[in-house]
Scaffold this active site. Structure first.
Site, PDB file in Angstrom:
ATOM      1  N   ASP A 215     -45.021 -58.772  66.930  1.00 22.60           N
ATOM      2  CA  ASP A 215     -44.065 -58.650  67.464  1.00 22.60           C
ATOM      3  C   ASP A 215     -43.155 -59.923  67.434  1.00 22.60           C
ATOM      4  O   ASP A 215     -43.666 -60.809  66.916  1.00 22.60           O
ATOM      5  CB  ASP A 215     -43.934 -57.961  69.061  1.00 22.60           C
ATOM      6  CG  ASP A 215     -42.891 -57.172  69.360  1.00 22.60           C
ATOM      7  OD1 ASP A 215     -41.902 -57.736  69.584  1.00 22.60           O
ATOM      8  OD2 ASP A 215     -43.021 -55.924  69.298  1.00 22.60           O
ATOM      9  N   HIS A 268     -37.232 -57.204  67.432  1.00 21.40           N
ATOM     10  CA  HIS A 268     -38.482 -57.628  67.843  1.00 21.40           C
ATOM     11  C   HIS A 268     -39.101 -58.482  66.700  1.00 21.40           C
ATOM     12  O   HIS A 268     -40.249 -58.546  66.353  1.00 21.40           O
ATOM     13  CB  HIS A 268     -39.349 -56.307  67.917  1.00 21.40           C
ATOM     14  CG  HIS A 268     -38.918 -55.785  69.172  1.00 21.40           C
ATOM     15  ND1 HIS A 268     -39.664 -55.886  70.521  1.00 21.40           N
ATOM     16  CD2 HIS A 268     -38.060 -54.612  69.371  1.00 21.40           C
ATOM     17  CE1 HIS A 268     -38.990 -55.211  71.462  1.00 21.40           C
ATOM     18  NE2 HIS A 268     -38.273 -54.220  70.878  1.00 21.40           N
ATOM     19  N   GLU A 339     -34.456 -50.819  69.857  1.00 25.49           N
ATOM     20  CA  GLU A 339     -34.102 -51.712  70.850  1.00 25.49           C
ATOM     21  C   GLU A 339     -33.181 -53.130  70.010  1.00 25.49           C
ATOM     22  O   GLU A 339     -33.372 -54.306  70.537  1.00 25.49           O
ATOM     23  CB  GLU A 339     -35.091 -52.634  71.788  1.00 25.49           C
ATOM     24  CG  GLU A 339     -35.678 -51.479  72.542  1.00 25.49           C
ATOM     25  CD  GLU A 339     -36.541 -52.010  73.397  1.00 25.49           C
ATOM     26  OE1 GLU A 339     -36.681 -51.813  74.618  1.00 25.49           O
ATOM     27  OE2 GLU A 339     -37.773 -52.855  73.162  1.00 25.49           O
TER      28      GLU A 339
END
Ligand SMILES: *[C@@H]1O[C@H](CO)[C@@H](O)[C@H](O)[C@H]1NC(C)=O
Ligand SMILES: *[C@@H]1O[C@H](CO)[C@@H](O)[C@H](O)[C@H]1NC(C)=O
Ligand SMILES: *[C@@H]1O[C@H](CO)[C@@H](O)[C@H](O)[C@H]1NC(C)=O
Ligand SMILES: *[C@@H]1O[C@H](CO)[C@@H](O)[C@H](O)[C@H]1NC(C)=O
Ligand SMILES: *[C@@H]1O[C@H](CO)[C@@H](O)[C@H](O)[C@H]1NC(C)=O
Ligand SMILES: *[C@@H]1O[C@H](CO)[C@@H](O)[C@H](O)[C@H]1NC(C)=O
Length: 591
Positions: A215, A268, A339
């Site tokens: 990540d 990410h 996201e």
């Protein structure tokens, strides 16, 4: 307790006279009533490496544990006389019939462990035949037969082993995709601990380990093309070498578990990538700004996203993807796509120039640019099935046109998003955060958080303390009952239901590492295991959550005995006093 007495009491009582209660409950299990069968040293009548070593493991577990069910179901007739006591294991007389071998018939030895492979099996233990008979279409079905059988053979309390009654099982999973997700980007998880989770998966007949490898925070995987990426591992010891990753894949495969790797891009992304070329990531040096939401560049620290317009991004993505594709043999590969934060791209001159070139361009066009340029790279591996988080289709920054053969993993808005994805024609893996996120409800992890500096509950509400959800965005904690009770195909049409290929319970690791990964995952993931293997309803369509109780409490003890450090769910008194800890005395209160 005399067996002959029990058999006169009718079918229900006979069934409940059997103490073993394998998890997941088989689709169809029929117990006989002629009495216990002695189990002698069981020789495997079968030759093939995977099946033989799986049997050796099962037999070792049987003989070393000498298991006696830790929690048994109470005879229905005993309600509501609580507490009931746990009966002792039944004894078999020396004259009782015995089984001495396990015969395994597999129709197709060469079936590969891939999505949709036949995992069905039958298992028969008869008083007339000295062999336990297992049939399966593939080796992977035979492995499931073994994890059932190892729960059926128990100690007779005198150093011998028995199966309590003759039994016939016909079993097969409801869904082909059944898994958990671990996250080794937020915190490192050792290979040893990952293997422990695979043991838990195999025992509960879950068949997917979704491995969210990296990540923004760290890059633990050794890359052949770019050795410099592991400069962003937490330390030289917190790295997965190529051999480590291959070892995880091989260990899982030997237990019927597929490993689906995830490299989360283009969101990410900071660690690792920035070592190759700082220009392929953007906004890494911005303040993540969740305190001033209008300026936020990330939903949690630290920020960073791949630069979608910078050409070199795609060259590096391709090399990383190809390197990992040589290690991970599964046909599925997860490439994130969750996201995306629009503000992050304010920090990219490439993206800003691209917007300036044509003022009609939007963030949706930017997301589409990613799809158009990255998907051909992902398709560059033969037989590859791409998997993404639903955001790329359903979030505000969605792409306009995402190919329909990409598998979507749904995590927001429960039933609503499952409906949206399946009705649009996407094969969907259910991971609804409100039901299946195992990391929820432990408070916040961000520091310098004034919400905790309150001398009373701010508004007195359970769900809205400390400025909201106790600092955990997806609070409260999801209990095993919450997970098991989730009817995730509610309101779908028949053709939409066909697009639900299964479910995964994710455990994000902001607050998880070797210390608590096992007890956060287990035994809750085993409740999911039964939900996706044989469902949460009985033959009459009634919820059987209350029947899972003792099965799951026993299985937790069984996991621990097998080295999977599962959490305690109840005071042990509840386990020893079936249904003594129920909230309602009405045994069908869960409708
Ligand atoms: C379950 O198995 C029994 C015994 O093999 C069989 O008679 C019965 O039809 C099966 N039931 C279902 C629903 O498959
Ligand atoms: C990013 O740019 C947009 C459009 O110019 C602006 O509204 C927004 O405030 C900017 N965000 C940050 C974090 O600077
Ligand atoms: C990026 O690649 C495209 C196609 O390969 C090319 O047309 C374009 O000029 C490149 N842009 C830059 C800035 O190098
Ligand atoms: C993991 O354990 C730590 C320490 O007990 C706890 O603070 C944290 O909330 C746990 N994380 C999760 C996701 O349960
Ligand atoms: C299912 O659909 C019906 C009819 O549209 C609706 O009333 C109900 O709330 C839906 N159920 C769920 C759980 O969404
Ligand atoms: C038990 O609960 C179910 C579901 O709410 C209800 O239908 C049933 O009438 C209840 N039984 C008794 C005896 O209260």
């Amino acid at each position: 307790m005399k067996f002959s007495v029990l058999t006169t009491l009718g079918a229900l009582t006979v069934a409940s006279a059997v103490q073993v209660n394998p998890l997941p409950a088989p689709r169809n299990i029929t117990w006989g009533s002629s009495g216990p069968i002695r189990v002698q040293e069981l020789k495997l009548e079968h030759q093939s490496a995977i099946v033989t070593s799986a049997w050796n493991r099962a037999w070792k577990s049987i003989t070393t544990l000498q298991w006696v069910p830790a929690a048994v179901e109470a005879p229905i007739s005993s309600y509501p006389a609580f507490p009931t006591s746990t009966p002792n294991a039944k004894r078999a007389t020396p004259e009782a019939p015995a089984v001495r071998s396990v015969q395994v018939h597999i129709a197709d030895h060469h079936a590969d462990l891939q999505h949709g492979v036949d995992e069905s099996y039958t298992l028969e233990v008869s008083q007339h035949v000295p062999a336990i008979r297992i049939t399966a279409k593939t080796p992977w079905g035979a492995l499931h037969a073994f994890t059932t059988l190892q729960q059926l053979v128990i100690s007779d309390g005198k150093g011998g082993l028995i199966i309590e009654q003759p039994v016939k099982i016909q079993d097969a999973p409801l869904y082909p995709h059944r898994g958990i997700m671990i996250d080794t980007g937020r915190n490192f998880i050792s290979v040893r601990k990952i293997l422990e989770q695979i043991d838990g998966l195999a025992l509960s007949k879950l068949n997917v380990l979704h491995w969210h490898l990296d990540d923004a925070q760290s890059w633990p995987m050794e890359m052949r093309s770019y050795p410099e990426m592991t400069k962003d591992a937490y330390s030289p010891r917190e790295i997965y070498t190529e051999n480590d990753m291959r070892r995880v894949v091989a260990y899982a495969r030997a237990r019927g578990v597929r490993v689906i790797p995830e490299v989360d891009i283009p969101g990410h992304s900071a660690s690792g990538w920035q070592q190759v070329d700082p220009q392929i990531v953007t906004c890494t040096n911005s303040w993540w700004s969740n305190d001033v939401w209008e300026h936020h560049t990330a939903v949690e620290p630290n920020p960073g996203q791949l630069d979608i317009i910078y050409n070199k991004t795609y060259e590096v993505v391709e090399n990383v993807y190809q390197d990992l594709s040589r290690i991970f043999s599964d046909s599925f590969f997860h490439v994130g796509a969750d996201e995306l934060q629009a503000n992050c791209y304010n920090f990219s001159s490439h993206v800003m120039d691209w917007f300036a070139e044509d003022p009609s361009r939007t963030y949706n066009d930017l997301a589409q640019y990613w799809i158009d340029h990255a998907v051909p790279i992902f398709r560059g591996v033969e037989n590859r099935r791409i998997m993404m988080w639903e955001d790329i289709v359903l979030s505000t920054e969605n792409a306009h046109d995402v190919p329909k053969d990409i598998v979507m993993q749904s995590w927001n808005n429960g039933l609503e998003n499952i409906k949206k994805l399946t009705s649009a024609g996407y094969d969907t893996v259910v991971s609804s955060a409100d039901f299946m996120y195992l990391d929820c409800g432990h408070g916040g992890f961000v520091t310098n958080d004034p919400r905790y500096n309150e001398q009373s509950n701010p508004d007195g509400s359970v769900n809205f303390n400390y400025g909201g959800n106790g600092g955990s965005w997806c609070a409260p904690y999801k209990t095993w009952q919450r997970i098991y009770d989730y009817d995730f195909t509610t309101n779908l049409t028949a053709s939409e239901v066909k697009h639900v290929i299964g479910a995964e319970a994710p455990l994000w690791s902001e607050q998880v590492d070797d210390i608590n990964i096992s007890n956060e995952l287990w035994p809750r993931a085993a409740a999911l295991g039964e939900l996706v293997w044989s469902g949460n309803r009985d033959k009459n369509g009634h919820k059987r959550t209350n029947q899972l109780t003792q099965r799951l409490l026993n299985f937790r003890e069984y996991l621990v005995a097998n080295g999977v450090l599962a959490n305690a769910l109840v005071p042990k008194w509840c386990l020893k006093n079936p249904h003594g800890c129920d909230l309602y005395q009405n045994q069908t209160a869960i409708a």
